[in-house]
Structure formats: structure tokens, C-alpha cells
Design a protein around this motif. Structure first.
Motif, PDB file in Angstrom:
ATOM      1  N   PHE A  43     -19.608  15.319  95.152  1.00 33.05           N
ATOM      2  CA  PHE A  43     -20.652  15.832  95.817  1.00 33.05           C
ATOM      3  C   PHE A  43     -21.392  14.607  96.385  1.00 33.05           C
ATOM      4  O   PHE A  43     -22.179  14.687  97.637  1.00 33.05           O
ATOM      5  N   GLN A  44     -21.379  13.433  95.972  1.00 30.21           N
ATOM      6  CA  GLN A  44     -22.095  12.134  96.632  1.00 30.21           C
ATOM      7  C   GLN A  44     -21.520  11.655  98.071  1.00 30.21           C
ATOM      8  O   GLN A  44     -22.088  11.112  98.675  1.00 30.21           O
ATOM      9  N   GLU A  45     -20.322  12.134  98.067  1.00 30.18           N
ATOM     10  CA  GLU A  45     -19.438  11.674  99.323  1.00 30.18           C
ATOM     11  C   GLU A  45     -19.469  12.811 100.297  1.00 30.18           C
ATOM     12  O   GLU A  45     -19.142  12.550 101.476  1.00 30.18           O
ATOM     13  N   ALA A  46     -19.581  14.016  99.850  1.00 28.47           N
ATOM     14  CA  ALA A  46     -19.672  15.249 100.599  1.00 28.47           C
ATOM     15  C   ALA A  46     -21.069  15.448 101.471  1.00 28.47           C
ATOM     16  O   ALA A  46     -22.112  14.683 101.071  1.00 28.47           O
ATOM     17  N   GLY A  47     -21.010  16.299 102.219  1.00 27.37           N
ATOM     18  CA  GLY A  47     -22.398  16.645 102.985  1.00 27.37           C
ATOM     19  C   GLY A  47     -23.234  17.224 102.271  1.00 27.37           C
ATOM     20  O   GLY A  47     -22.990  17.915 101.202  1.00 27.37           O
ATOM     21  N   ASP A  48     -24.675  17.365 102.693  1.00 24.44           N
ATOM     22  CA  ASP A  48     -25.614  18.243 101.939  1.00 24.44           C
ATOM     23  C   ASP A  48     -25.223  19.873 101.755  1.00 24.44           C
ATOM     24  O   ASP A  48     -25.476  20.082 100.776  1.00 24.44           O
ATOM     25  N   GLU A  49     -24.573  20.216 102.645  1.00 22.37           N
ATOM     26  CA  GLU A  49     -24.057  21.710 102.863  1.00 22.37           C
ATOM     27  C   GLU A  49     -22.971  22.017 101.749  1.00 22.37           C
ATOM     28  O   GLU A  49     -22.965  23.053 101.243  1.00 22.37           O
ATOM     29  N   ASP A  50     -22.241  21.044 101.252  1.00 22.50           N
ATOM     30  CA  ASP A  50     -21.386  21.445 100.292  1.00 22.50           C
ATOM     31  C   ASP A  50     -21.783  21.562  98.908  1.00 22.50           C
ATOM     32  O   ASP A  50     -20.851  22.202  97.925  1.00 22.50           O
ATOM     33  N   SER A  51     -23.158  21.224  98.630  1.00 21.69           N
ATOM     34  CA  SER A  51     -23.655  21.487  97.075  1.00 21.69           C
ATOM     35  C   SER A  51     -25.001  22.106  97.368  1.00 21.69           C
ATOM     36  O   SER A  51     -25.737  21.971  96.231  1.00 21.69           O
ATOM     37  N   ALA A  52     -25.353  22.620  98.583  1.00 28.35           N
ATOM     38  CA  ALA A  52     -26.733  23.104  98.846  1.00 28.35           C
ATOM     39  C   ALA A  52     -27.067  24.266  97.684  1.00 28.35           C
ATOM     40  O   ALA A  52     -28.164  24.257  97.241  1.00 28.35           O
ATOM     41  N   VAL A  53     -26.207  25.043  97.320  1.00 28.05           N
ATOM     42  CA  VAL A  53     -26.793  26.110  96.250  1.00 28.05           C
ATOM     43  C   VAL A  53     -26.966  25.623  94.990  1.00 28.05           C
ATOM     44  O   VAL A  53     -27.671  25.964  94.357  1.00 28.05           O
TER      45      VAL A  53
END
Length: 515
Positions: A394-404
Motif C-alpha cells: 500500500f505504501q508504494e501504490a496510489g491513494d485509490e488502491d487502499s482508500a476503502v
């Protein structure tokens, strides 16, 4: 229209005759590999492997020649060759498995995932369909549950109307599904699919996809053109269908759904608009129209809706900061003490969360509001489960990938007592009077504390809170003093007000007496 038996499977296809193929062993694999019966799965790598491939020739050679030293030498050489052959076959099996694993990881975002272990603490309500089973993961329930078995007949009705209303032949639609289904097969769990043949899988994809497309049409203005009895079925069962069709393990690969939609068009803008504000009871009358992102390839229906309900991050805020330490959680009381108030943001997109200045001594934490009932709680959990399954870091992904996950973590962080839930209602973060009562909402939020603290939006908000503490520590001290002593201060002000009033009255009387 009748189709050749080789191409078409009748409506009453049986799913109880599925058999599991034997497993195969390599180091770390099932024992049957030792029996060298694995050519079906590992292919040509093992086809030449035999327990004693040169055994017959070795005996004949020993009988034909009585030169003992030569015989021993030949036997030793053949043993070495056999051992080398076995090692080559094992390495080949390893390579096959490594390649399969790499393909699985590379296509992780497009897979139909099983429910993640980290969310197993939730009851079956959030993971098991109650009325309609889609795809192979819950197909066994067709034989066990009479209600699900009944809906299988509805799928045949939906398929009939889907094909008839498309203006194309049954063979055309079915062939398109078959073409997509051969690819879709690899997006399900490999172990499960090993026991399901195409004779069961292909008709399953056809009926399920037609049913789903008809349901999607029902969610749009095109519902008025739908056959009355099928529309009535969707009307009567709208709540349970919303629940079942959003379960992580109850999804169909989107390419199969698209295969049907090429013949029976669904206006996705209207469908997404119907779902976009599903999490809120308060509707925005002049909401911006849905704009489809042509670059996004959804894995399935749940992924499609999550994409548009989450929204896109407008600015990329760094989560790194020059901080010696940072809190990973903070309560609503702590936020109130340091001058951060909770505010419902005028948006339906879950990604819109963060800290902003409010006044000289305060700031606000804004989140999208939520109307919470059983179905919406299940929907949120399954969207979070999808994020956990498709985002490795999650730290390397975008905001959208873990927003929920971030959204649910922030809400769970704020709630520890029923009074905290009521505070969320007071701040309009929780909307509506229907749905879960405070106690049930508390149970839901506290159960979310098992989510990994990995959501990028969550981390960013915690960094913003920590920066607020560091940069405004003097103002925080003043606010904290006022907050902790507000009752005493109010009482003192009230007393002073009374004293001033009395003093004013006495001064007035004194001035009158002089006159």
C-alpha cells in the motif's frame, strides 16, 4: 433454436458430478509425483519419466553378457543417467510451477479472489450469498439451498430474454461467452477449477453473465423496457441482490460480462450513477455526471463500482515527514482536545479525507458521510477485501488502491463507545435514522480494527495530525486548556455575568437615590 450437442449444454446441466483430478508431487508437492503420473499437469517435462526407464534393457544386457565388471559399470552408468533424468524432470516441474506463480502474481488485479484470511473474523453474512450464486466458488450451494436453486431457474429466464432482446442468435451470444470464458477460467482459483470441466463451466458463465447483464439493465432507465415478470423479480429482491452481487467470491470476470454486453448493451454511466451514492441516504440532487475512465479495465462488477465510489485523488500529498515519531491511532476525544473537529464532507467519494484549517485554534477532519445498515456494511467489507487481495504494498501504490481500508480504519479509530457513535451522528458523519443502532454500529467499527494499518490515505491523515501537533503546539496548549476546563470557565463566566448584572443594578439604584 437447437444447437449441436457438442456446442450446447441444456438448462438443467448438472454440477454435482464434478471430480477432482489427482494431485502431483515435486519437492513440496503431493506424493503422487513420485509415481510419475503427472504428465497431464506438468506437460512434456514428465512424459519421458519412468520409474525404471532402462530396466528391461538392463536385464537383457546382463543375461546376454557374462562380463560382470562390464555389466556393473553399465548398470552404474544407467543409474546415474536415471538420477539425472529425475533431477531434470523435477527442475522442469519447478519451472512450470514458478511460471504459473508469476502469471498469477502478474494478473493479481484481474483475479476472482477468495476472501482474505485477515477478514475471516466477520460472519458469513459478508462472504456467503443468500439468494444468487455467481461463478464456481459457491456453486455447491445450488444443490444445498432451495432458494439459490430456485434462482438458477430465474437465470434461464434472464438468459432467454437477454438473447431475444439482443436481436442476435443464441449461438452467437453463447460462442462469444465461450471465447471469453476460456480466458476467464484462469482467473479463478486453480485448485478449484481443476475439478470443474468445460461442460459445466461454460454454461455456468453464460447463464450467470446473462443474469447479471439483465440485472444491470434493471438498475438503469432501460428497466421500463424489461419483461414484466423478470422486472418484478428484481424489484421484490432488490436488497438481497445488492448484497449477493457485491460479494468478493461471487464475482464474474468482467470480460465474460462484456461478451454479453456486446449484444445486449448496458449504459454503464446510468448504472454507475445508480450505485455511486449507495452508501449515503442523503442524495445530492445536482451531482456531477459520471465520466467513464476509458483507461480503467475492471476485473469484475465489484471492482468497477469500487473504482467510481472511491474516486480519484486530485493531489498527491507526501506521507513522509520530518517527524521523530507518529501515532498510529487517535481517539475522537484526543482530536477534540487538540482542536480538530469532525466534519461530513459534501461528497460521495471515499477518497476525499484529510485535515484542513478551520480557525485560529482549530482544524477539521473531513470524511465522506455514511448511512450504515447490514447491506452497506457488507459492501464496504468486500471492497476492503478486494483492496487487500490486489495491493501487495500500500505504501508504494496510489491513494485509490487502499482508500476503502483507510476510510474504515479512520472511522474505527474514532469509535470506542456508543457515545462515540452518537457523536458521529451529531457531526453527520453517520446519516439517517434507519439502519444499524449505535450498539451494532459500534460492534461493526470495532471489528474493523483487525484491518492492517497500511492504507496510504490513513497514513497521510495521521501524518497531517502529527504535523498539526508539532507546528501548532502553543495554540494546542491554549485550546486544550480551554477544552478541559470549559465547564469551569463557563460557570465562572456565568457567575461573573450575574455579578456584573447585580453590580449594574446596585449602581443604578445608587444613582437614583442621589437624585
Amino acid at each position: 433454436m437447437e444447437l449441436p450437442a457438442a456446442e450446447w449444454v441444456p438448462c438443467n446441466f448438472q454440477m454435482d458430478n464434478w471430480t477432482m483430478e489427482p494431485a502431483i508431487w515435486a519437492p513440496g508437492f503431493p506424493v503422487e509425483y513420485h509415481q510419475y503420473a503427472s504428465s497431464e499437469i506438468f506437460g512434456s517435462c514428465l512424459q519421458t519419466c519412468d520409474p525404471n526407464p532402462n530396466g528391461g534393457r538392463l536385464v537383457e544386457y546382463a543375461q546376454a553378457t557374462w562380463n560382470y565388471p562390464t555389466t556393473v559399470a553399465v548398470a552404474q552408468e544407467l543409474d546415474v543417467d536415471m538420477e539425472a533424468n529425475m533431477q531434470d524432470n523435477t527442475i522442469c516441474a519447478f519451472k512450470e510451477t514458478v511460471q504459473e506463480f508469476k502469471v498469477d502474481m502478474d494478473t493479481m488485479r484481474m483475479k476472482i479472489h477468495r476472501y482474505p484470511a485477515s477478514l475471516r473474523g466477520f460472519n458469513e453474512y459478508s462472504s456467503v450469498p443468500r439468494m444468487v450464486a455467481m461463478g464456481p466458488y459457491h456453486c455447491a450451494r445450488v444443490l444445498q439451498d432451495q432458494l439459490i436453486k430456485h434462482v438458477e431457474k430465474v437465470k434461464y429466464v434472464a438468459a432467454y430474454h437477454c438473447v431475444m432482446e439482443s436481436g442476435h442468435s443464441l449461438q452467437e451470444v453463447y460462442d462469444a461467452v465461450v471465447s471469453a470464458a476460456h480466458i476467464a477460467r484462469h482467473r479463478y482459483d486453480n485448485n478449484l477449477m481443476a475439478g470443474i470441466g468445460d461442460g459445466d463451466f461454460l454454461p455456468m458463465m453464460f447463464y450467470d453473465a446473462c443474469f447479471l447483464v439483465q440485472y444491470m439493465l434493471w438498475c438503469t432507465p432501460a428497466a421500463t423496457e424489461m419483461e414484466a415478470s423478470l422486472r418484478s423479480f428484481f424489484d421484490f429482491n432488490r436488497k438481497v441482490l445488492r448484497h449477493d452481487l457485491m460479494l468478493l467470491e461471487n464475482q464474474l470476470p468482467w470480460l465474460v460480462v462484456e461478451a454479453v454486453m456486446r449484444f445486449r448493451h448496458v449504459e454503464l454511466v446510468d448504472f454507475i450513477a445508480d450505485w455511486r451514492d449507495y452508501l449515503q441516504d442523503r442524495k445530492v440532487l445536482e451531482e456531477k455526471p459520471v465520466v467513464l475512465d476509458e483507461s480503467y479495465e475492471p476485473p469484475h462488477l465489484l471492482g468497477l463500482l469500487r473504482f467510481y465510489i472511491v474516486g480519484r485523488s486530485k493531489t498527491k500529498v507526501q506521507t513522509r515527514a520530518n517527524l521523530n515519531s507518529i501515532s498510529v491511532s487517535v481517539s475522537a476525544i484526543e482530536l477534540a482536545e487538540i482542536g480538530i473537529t469532525l466534519t461530513a464532507k459534501e461528497t460521495t467519494e471515499l477518497i476525499n479525507m484529510g485535515i484542513s484549517k478551520k480557525g485560529i485554534l482549530s482544524a477539521k477532519l473531513s470524511l465522506a458521510p455514511l448511512s450504515l445498515d447490514d447491506e452497506r456494511a457488507s459492501f464496504l467489507i468486500n471492497m476492503a477485501a478486494l483492496e487487500l487481495c490486489t495491493t501487495s504494498n500500500f505504501q508504494e501504490a496510489g491513494d485509490e488502491d487502499s482508500a476503502v481500508c483507510s476510510y474504515l480504519l479512520l472511522l474505527s479509530m474514532l469509535v470506542h463507545r456508543e457515545e462515540d457513535v452518537q457523536e458521529l451522528r451529531t457531526k453527520h458523519l453517520l446519516q439517517g435514522g434507519a439502519g444499524l443502532i449505535n450498539k451494532d454500529a459500534l460492534d461493526f467499527f470495532t471489528s474493523l480494527q483487525s484491518l492492517p494499518l497500511r492504507g496510504l490515505c490513513y497514513v497521510r491523515v495521521m501524518v497531517e495530525i502529527e504535523n498539526y501537533k508539532v507546528k501548532r503546539w502553543i495554540r494546542i496548549m491554549v485550546h486544550a486548556f480551554l477544552y478541559k476546563n470549559k465547564k469551569t470557565i463557563l460557570t465562572a463566566l456565568s457567575v461573573i455575568s450575574v455579578l456584573v448584572s447585580i453590580l449594574g443594578t446596585l449602581m443604578s439604584l445608587k444613582s437614583k437615590s442621589k437624585i
